[in-house]
Design a protein around this motif. Structure first.
Motif, PDB file in Angstrom:
ATOM      1  N   ALA A  77       0.814  -1.216   0.000  1.00 54.15           N
ATOM      2  CA  ALA A  77       0.000   0.000   0.000  1.00 54.15           C
ATOM      3  C   ALA A  77       0.850   1.270   0.000  1.00 54.15           C
ATOM      4  O   ALA A  77       0.372   2.343  -0.353  1.00 54.15           O
ATOM      5  N   ASN A  78       2.110   1.145   0.388  1.00 54.82           N
ATOM      6  CA  ASN A  78       2.991   2.317   0.498  1.00 54.82           C
ATOM      7  C   ASN A  78       4.366   2.024  -0.074  1.00 54.82           C
ATOM      8  O   ASN A  78       5.200   1.492   0.641  1.00 54.82           O
ATOM      9  N   PRO A  79       4.714   2.259  -1.261  1.00 53.35           N
ATOM     10  CA  PRO A  79       4.013   2.974  -2.318  1.00 53.35           C
ATOM     11  C   PRO A  79       3.185   2.010  -3.169  1.00 53.35           C
ATOM     12  O   PRO A  79       3.620   0.897  -3.476  1.00 53.35           O
ATOM     13  N   PRO A  80       2.002   2.430  -3.603  1.00 50.49           N
ATOM     14  CA  PRO A  80       1.098   1.553  -4.331  1.00 50.49           C
ATOM     15  C   PRO A  80       1.567   1.148  -5.729  1.00 50.49           C
ATOM     16  O   PRO A  80       1.062   0.177  -6.279  1.00 50.49           O
ATOM     17  N   GLU A  81       2.546   1.842  -6.290  1.00 54.18           N
ATOM     18  CA  GLU A  81       2.998   1.461  -7.638  1.00 54.18           C
ATOM     19  C   GLU A  81       3.704   0.106  -7.654  1.00 54.18           C
ATOM     20  O   GLU A  81       3.983  -0.447  -8.713  1.00 54.18           O
ATOM     21  N   LEU A  82       3.960  -0.468  -6.492  1.00 55.50           N
ATOM     22  CA  LEU A  82       4.576  -1.793  -6.420  1.00 55.50           C
ATOM     23  C   LEU A  82       3.618  -2.903  -6.869  1.00 55.50           C
ATOM     24  O   LEU A  82       4.043  -4.022  -7.115  1.00 55.50           O
ATOM     25  N   ILE A  83       2.333  -2.594  -6.985  1.00 54.28           N
ATOM     26  CA  ILE A  83       1.327  -3.595  -7.342  1.00 54.28           C
ATOM     27  C   ILE A  83       1.667  -4.328  -8.634  1.00 54.28           C
ATOM     28  O   ILE A  83       1.385  -5.514  -8.770  1.00 54.28           O
ATOM     29  N   SER A  84       2.309  -3.661  -9.561  1.00 57.18           N
ATOM     30  CA  SER A  84       2.609  -4.283 -10.855  1.00 57.18           C
ATOM     31  C   SER A  84       3.610  -5.426 -10.743  1.00 57.18           C
ATOM     32  O   SER A  84       3.672  -6.273 -11.630  1.00 57.18           O
ATOM     33  N   ARG A 105      -8.378 -10.794   2.332  1.00 56.76           N
ATOM     34  CA  ARG A 105      -9.478  -9.932   1.874  1.00 56.76           C
ATOM     35  C   ARG A 105      -9.052  -8.459   1.860  1.00 56.76           C
ATOM     36  O   ARG A 105      -9.397  -7.715   0.943  1.00 56.76           O
ATOM     37  N   ILE A 106      -8.300  -8.054   2.883  1.00 55.63           N
ATOM     38  CA  ILE A 106      -7.777  -6.676   2.906  1.00 55.63           C
ATOM     39  C   ILE A 106      -6.852  -6.471   1.717  1.00 55.63           C
ATOM     40  O   ILE A 106      -6.924  -5.455   1.020  1.00 55.63           O
ATOM     41  N   TYR A 107      -5.971  -7.446   1.473  1.00 55.79           N
ATOM     42  CA  TYR A 107      -5.065  -7.363   0.320  1.00 55.79           C
ATOM     43  C   TYR A 107      -5.854  -7.194  -0.978  1.00 55.79           C
ATOM     44  O   TYR A 107      -5.526  -6.344  -1.815  1.00 55.79           O
ATOM     45  N   ASP A 108      -6.885  -7.994  -1.160  1.00 52.88           N
ATOM     46  CA  ASP A 108      -7.683  -7.927  -2.376  1.00 52.88           C
ATOM     47  C   ASP A 108      -8.326  -6.548  -2.531  1.00 52.88           C
ATOM     48  O   ASP A 108      -8.372  -5.992  -3.636  1.00 52.88           O
ATOM     49  N   THR A 109      -8.767  -5.977  -1.433  1.00 59.35           N
ATOM     50  CA  THR A 109      -9.369  -4.646  -1.465  1.00 59.35           C
ATOM     51  C   THR A 109      -8.320  -3.590  -1.792  1.00 59.35           C
ATOM     52  O   THR A 109      -8.554  -2.712  -2.629  1.00 59.35           O
ATOM     53  N   VAL A 110      -7.153  -3.676  -1.153  1.00 62.33           N
ATOM     54  CA  VAL A 110      -6.060  -2.739  -1.428  1.00 62.33           C
ATOM     55  C   VAL A 110      -5.670  -2.827  -2.898  1.00 62.33           C
ATOM     56  O   VAL A 110      -5.532  -1.807  -3.588  1.00 62.33           O
ATOM     57  N   ARG A 111      -5.525  -4.043  -3.389  1.00 61.53           N
ATOM     58  CA  ARG A 111      -5.162  -4.255  -4.791  1.00 61.53           C
ATOM     59  C   ARG A 111      -6.209  -3.636  -5.726  1.00 61.53           C
ATOM     60  O   ARG A 111      -5.863  -2.961  -6.699  1.00 61.53           O
ATOM     61  N   GLY A 112      -7.482  -3.839  -5.425  1.00 61.59           N
ATOM     62  CA  GLY A 112      -8.546  -3.282  -6.243  1.00 61.59           C
ATOM     63  C   GLY A 112      -8.528  -1.761  -6.259  1.00 61.59           C
ATOM     64  O   GLY A 112      -8.708  -1.137  -7.312  1.00 61.59           O
ATOM     65  N   ILE A 113      -8.293  -1.163  -5.093  1.00 59.32           N
ATOM     66  CA  ILE A 113      -8.230   0.300  -5.005  1.00 59.32           C
ATOM     67  C   ILE A 113      -7.069   0.835  -5.844  1.00 59.32           C
ATOM     68  O   ILE A 113      -7.219   1.798  -6.592  1.00 59.32           O
ATOM     69  N   ILE A 114      -5.922   0.177  -5.729  1.00 61.94           N
ATOM     70  CA  ILE A 114      -4.744   0.605  -6.501  1.00 61.94           C
ATOM     71  C   ILE A 114      -4.991   0.435  -7.998  1.00 61.94           C
ATOM     72  O   ILE A 114      -4.681   1.322  -8.797  1.00 61.94           O
TER      73      ILE A 114
END
Length: 160
Positions: free
Chosen positions: A12-19, A35-44
């Motif tokens: 979540a910090n920094p969110p550009e790591l999602i890729s 579930r929190i991870y899935d939500t964080v991923r969806g938001i990003i």
């Protein structure tokens, strides 16, 4: 804090790591953190930066449950982006270990019930686990002798 929690905090910090992440929610041992991870991923993925309230509100809307405590525990931690790959590796390894324990439990239950397919069932489970993990095992038969020997050693009390 668990590796799973640290992973979500770091993502979540920094969110550009999602890729760079290949973990899925079902890789998590703790379903709430998954579930929190899935939500964080969806938001990003929708182009926003997740924060405590956004994540908790999204989860509470979807489940009508209180998530603020779980989410705030994750976001209160120090983010360590350089460790993200190591966290991901641990999460995937722990999932494989859980899958192997499940396969072993099913094998023992099959043996106790006298199921003649117990051996082939456990070999199929091993092949499935390894193919999902991408370890490159093409044929379980390459490892069957070692697996059977290990099962025999366990049955004889030579190893745990």
């Amino acid at each position: 804090m668990s590796i799973e929690q640290q992973f979500v905090c770091t993502l979540a910090n920094p969110p550009e790591l999602i890729s760079s992440v290949t973990v899925s929610p079902d890789d998590f041992d703790n379903p709430r953190v998954g579930r929190i991870y899935d939500t964080v991923r969806g938001i990003i993925e929708r182009g926003s930066t997740p924060d405590i309230l956004m994540v908790a509100d999204t989860l509470e809307f979807e489940s009508e449950s209180n998530w603020i405590t779980d989410v705030s525990e994750l976001f209160d931690q120090i983010s360590v982006p350089s460790n993200l790959e190591a966290y991901e590796s641990v999460i995937k390894r722990q999932k494989r270990e859980r899958q192997y324990r499940g396969a072993a439990d099913r094998f023992l239950a099959d043996v106790k019930s006298g199921d003649p397919a117990a051996g082939s069932n456990v070999l199929h489970a091993v092949k499935q686990i390894e193919s999902n993990a991408g370890t490159g095992i093409a044929h379980v038969s390459e490892y069957a002798q070692g697996i059977v020997q290990h099962i025999s050693d366990v049955a004889d009390g030579k190893v745990l």
